[in-house]
Motif scaffolding. Structure first.
Motif, mmCIF file in Angstrom:
data_model
loop_
_atom_site.group_PDB
_atom_site.id
_atom_site.type_symbol
_atom_site.label_atom_id
_atom_site.label_comp_id
_atom_site.label_asym_id
_atom_site.label_seq_id
_atom_site.Cartn_x
_atom_site.Cartn_y
_atom_site.Cartn_z
ATOM 1 N N ALA A 152 10.588 0.780 5.185
ATOM 2 C CA ALA A 152 10.768 0.598 3.748
ATOM 3 C C ALA A 152 9.446 0.670 3.002
ATOM 4 C CB ALA A 152 11.448 -0.739 3.466
ATOM 5 N N LEU A 153 8.448 -0.045 3.524
ATOM 6 C CA LEU A 153 7.136 -0.063 2.888
ATOM 7 C C LEU A 153 6.099 -0.590 3.842
ATOM 8 C CD1 LEU A 153 7.163 -3.307 2.121
ATOM 9 C CD2 LEU A 153 8.291 -2.477 0.106
ATOM 10 N N ILE A 154 4.844 -0.559 3.385
ATOM 11 C CA ILE A 154 3.741 -1.036 4.207
ATOM 12 C C ILE A 154 2.947 -2.058 3.407
ATOM 13 C CG2 ILE A 154 1.613 -0.416 5.420
ATOM 14 C CD1 ILE A 154 2.871 2.344 5.912
ATOM 15 N N ILE A 155 2.665 -3.197 4.058
ATOM 16 C CA ILE A 155 1.852 -4.255 3.466
ATOM 17 C C ILE A 155 0.527 -4.309 4.219
ATOM 18 C CG2 ILE A 155 1.627 -6.756 3.121
ATOM 19 C CD1 ILE A 155 4.633 -6.922 2.875
ATOM 20 N N GLU A 156 -0.566 -4.415 3.461
ATOM 21 C CA GLU A 156 -1.885 -4.561 4.080
ATOM 22 C C GLU A 156 -2.357 -5.996 3.907
ATOM 23 O OE1 GLU A 156 -5.932 -3.322 2.389
ATOM 24 O OE2 GLU A 156 -5.283 -1.598 3.564
ATOM 25 N N VAL B 194 0.808 -1.218 0.000
ATOM 26 C CA VAL B 194 0.000 0.000 0.000
ATOM 27 C C VAL B 194 0.845 1.275 0.000
ATOM 28 C CG1 VAL B 194 -2.075 -1.016 0.978
ATOM 29 C CG2 VAL B 194 -0.343 -0.108 2.507
ATOM 30 N N LYS B 195 2.120 1.173 0.405
ATOM 31 C CA LYS B 195 2.987 2.353 0.395
ATOM 32 C C LYS B 195 4.443 1.910 0.285
ATOM 33 C CE LYS B 195 4.028 6.686 2.550
ATOM 34 N NZ LYS B 195 3.846 7.619 3.620
ATOM 35 N N ILE B 196 5.198 2.608 -0.562
ATOM 36 C CA ILE B 196 6.634 2.337 -0.701
ATOM 37 C C ILE B 196 7.390 3.606 -0.345
ATOM 38 C CG2 ILE B 196 8.484 1.729 -2.307
ATOM 39 C CD1 ILE B 196 6.401 0.120 -3.899
ATOM 40 N N ASN B 197 8.341 3.479 0.562
ATOM 41 C CA ASN B 197 9.140 4.623 1.005
ATOM 42 C C ASN B 197 10.567 4.556 0.483
ATOM 43 O OD1 ASN B 197 6.981 5.615 2.620
ATOM 44 N ND2 ASN B 197 7.498 4.129 4.186
ATOM 45 N N LEU B 198 10.824 3.754 -0.539
ATOM 46 C CA LEU B 198 12.168 3.563 -1.083
ATOM 47 C C LEU B 198 12.265 4.107 -2.499
ATOM 48 C CD1 LEU B 198 12.702 -0.192 -0.136
ATOM 49 C CD2 LEU B 198 13.558 1.799 1.103
ATOM 50 N N GLU B 199 13.444 4.616 -2.852
ATOM 51 C CA GLU B 199 13.750 4.997 -4.224
ATOM 52 C C GLU B 199 15.118 4.434 -4.555
ATOM 53 O OE1 GLU B 199 13.468 9.128 -5.170
ATOM 54 O OE2 GLU B 199 11.595 9.365 -4.073
ATOM 55 N N VAL B 200 15.270 3.926 -5.774
ATOM 56 C CA VAL B 200 16.566 3.388 -6.208
ATOM 57 C C VAL B 200 17.614 4.485 -6.089
ATOM 58 C CG1 VAL B 200 17.856 2.456 -8.163
ATOM 59 C CG2 VAL B 200 15.526 1.669 -7.726
ATOM 60 N N GLY B 201 18.754 4.143 -5.493
ATOM 61 C CA GLY B 201 19.856 5.086 -5.314
ATOM 62 C C GLY B 201 19.829 5.830 -3.994
ATOM 63 N N ALA B 202 18.725 5.742 -3.265
ATOM 64 C CA ALA B 202 18.613 6.453 -1.986
ATOM 65 C C ALA B 202 19.408 5.744 -0.900
ATOM 66 C CB ALA B 202 17.150 6.559 -1.578
ATOM 67 N N LYS B 203 19.992 6.540 -0.010
ATOM 68 C CA LYS B 203 20.665 5.987 1.163
ATOM 69 C C LYS B 203 19.613 5.683 2.228
ATOM 70 C CE LYS B 203 25.022 6.841 -0.066
ATOM 71 N NZ LYS B 203 25.899 5.761 -0.424
ATOM 72 N N VAL B 204 19.740 4.528 2.863
ATOM 73 C CA VAL B 204 18.812 4.134 3.920
ATOM 74 C C VAL B 204 19.590 3.666 5.136
ATOM 75 C CG1 VAL B 204 16.896 3.517 2.386
ATOM 76 C CG2 VAL B 204 18.612 1.798 2.944
ATOM 77 N N LEU C 51 11.215 -7.993 -1.891
ATOM 78 C CA LEU C 51 10.587 -6.713 -2.176
ATOM 79 C C LEU C 51 11.573 -5.678 -2.682
ATOM 80 C CD1 LEU C 51 8.393 -6.537 1.055
ATOM 81 C CD2 LEU C 51 7.776 -7.502 -1.180
ATOM 82 N N ALA C 52 12.795 -5.731 -2.157
ATOM 83 C CA ALA C 52 13.823 -4.765 -2.537
ATOM 84 C C ALA C 52 15.197 -5.320 -2.192
ATOM 85 C CB ALA C 52 13.602 -3.429 -1.834
ATOM 86 N N ILE C 53 16.223 -4.716 -2.810
ATOM 87 C CA ILE C 53 17.621 -5.100 -2.583
ATOM 88 C C ILE C 53 18.378 -3.888 -2.054
ATOM 89 C CG2 ILE C 53 19.740 -5.992 -3.645
ATOM 90 C CD1 ILE C 53 17.485 -7.989 -3.885
ATOM 91 N N ILE C 54 19.122 -4.079 -0.981
ATOM 92 C CA ILE C 54 19.953 -3.032 -0.377
ATOM 93 C C ILE C 54 21.420 -3.467 -0.497
ATOM 94 C CG2 ILE C 54 20.453 -1.703 1.715
ATOM 95 C CD1 ILE C 54 17.541 -1.383 0.741
ATOM 96 N N THR C 55 22.277 -2.544 -0.959
ATOM 97 C CA THR C 55 23.705 -2.864 -1.031
ATOM 98 C C THR C 55 24.499 -1.908 -0.177
ATOM 99 O OG1 THR C 55 23.961 -1.484 -2.999
ATOM 100 C CG2 THR C 55 23.623 -3.827 -3.351
ATOM 101 N N VAL D 159 19.688 1.755 -1.754
ATOM 102 C CA VAL D 159 18.660 0.971 -2.440
ATOM 103 C C VAL D 159 19.143 0.678 -3.856
ATOM 104 C CG1 VAL D 159 16.265 0.881 -3.203
ATOM 105 C CG2 VAL D 159 16.849 2.070 -1.068
ATOM 106 N N LYS D 160 19.347 -0.605 -4.157
ATOM 107 C CA LYS D 160 19.808 -1.023 -5.479
ATOM 108 C C LYS D 160 18.630 -1.303 -6.406
ATOM 109 C CE LYS D 160 22.479 -4.524 -7.911
ATOM 110 N NZ LYS D 160 23.187 -5.786 -7.801
ATOM 111 N N GLU D 161 17.564 -1.896 -5.848
ATOM 112 C CA GLU D 161 16.434 -2.314 -6.667
ATOM 113 C C GLU D 161 15.175 -2.372 -5.813
ATOM 114 O OE1 GLU D 161 15.318 -6.275 -9.339
ATOM 115 O OE2 GLU D 161 17.302 -6.104 -8.453
ATOM 116 N N VAL D 162 14.058 -1.929 -6.375
ATOM 117 C CA VAL D 162 12.743 -2.095 -5.751
ATOM 118 C C VAL D 162 11.953 -2.986 -6.701
ATOM 119 C CG1 VAL D 162 10.656 -0.969 -4.926
ATOM 120 C CG2 VAL D 162 12.859 0.177 -4.666
ATOM 121 N N ARG D 163 11.545 -4.155 -6.236
ATOM 122 C CA ARG D 163 10.922 -5.158 -7.101
ATOM 123 C C ARG D 163 9.395 -5.141 -7.095
ATOM 124 N NH1 ARG D 163 14.631 -10.611 -6.631
ATOM 125 N NH2 ARG D 163 16.555 -9.649 -7.387
ATOM 126 N N VAL D 164 8.794 -4.234 -6.346
ATOM 127 C CA VAL D 164 7.336 -4.163 -6.278
ATOM 128 C C VAL D 164 6.886 -2.721 -6.499
ATOM 129 C CG1 VAL D 164 7.050 -6.146 -4.745
ATOM 130 C CG2 VAL D 164 7.413 -3.876 -3.766
#
Length: 71
Positions: free
Chosen positions: A30-34, A14-24, A67-71, A50-55
C-alpha cells in the motif's frame, strides 16, 4: 466490510501505491514508511476497493494512525 490500513510505526510517508477507487488485493504493498533511515512497507489487509487515502507523501504519522480505508 470496511478495513483500515494502520501505521505499524511512527515515521514519514515516502511512497503511496494507492489511488481512490482502485481495486487492491490482500498483501499488495500500500505504501512505504521511513523511520530511522529504514523503509518499512505497509500491506493491504484484505481484497477490496480503496475508499479513502488519508495521507500524502511527506506526511509524518504516528503508530496506529489510519492511513487508508479499504471497502
Amino acid at each position: 466490510m470496511t478495513e483500515e490500513i494502520l501505521a505499524p510505526l511512527a515515521g514519514k510517508i515516502v511512497k503511496i501505491n494507492l489511488e481512490v477507487g482502485a481495486k487492491v488485493e490482500e498483501d499488495d504493498e500500500a505504501l512505504i514508511i521511513e523511520a530511522m533511515k529504514m523503509e518499512t512497507p505497509v500491506f493491504v489487509p484484505c481484497d477490496g476497493t480503496v475508499k479513502e487515502v488519508r495521507v500524502k507523501e511527506g506526511d509524518s504519522v504516528e503508530e496506529e494512525d489510519v492511513l487508508a480505508i479499504i471497502t
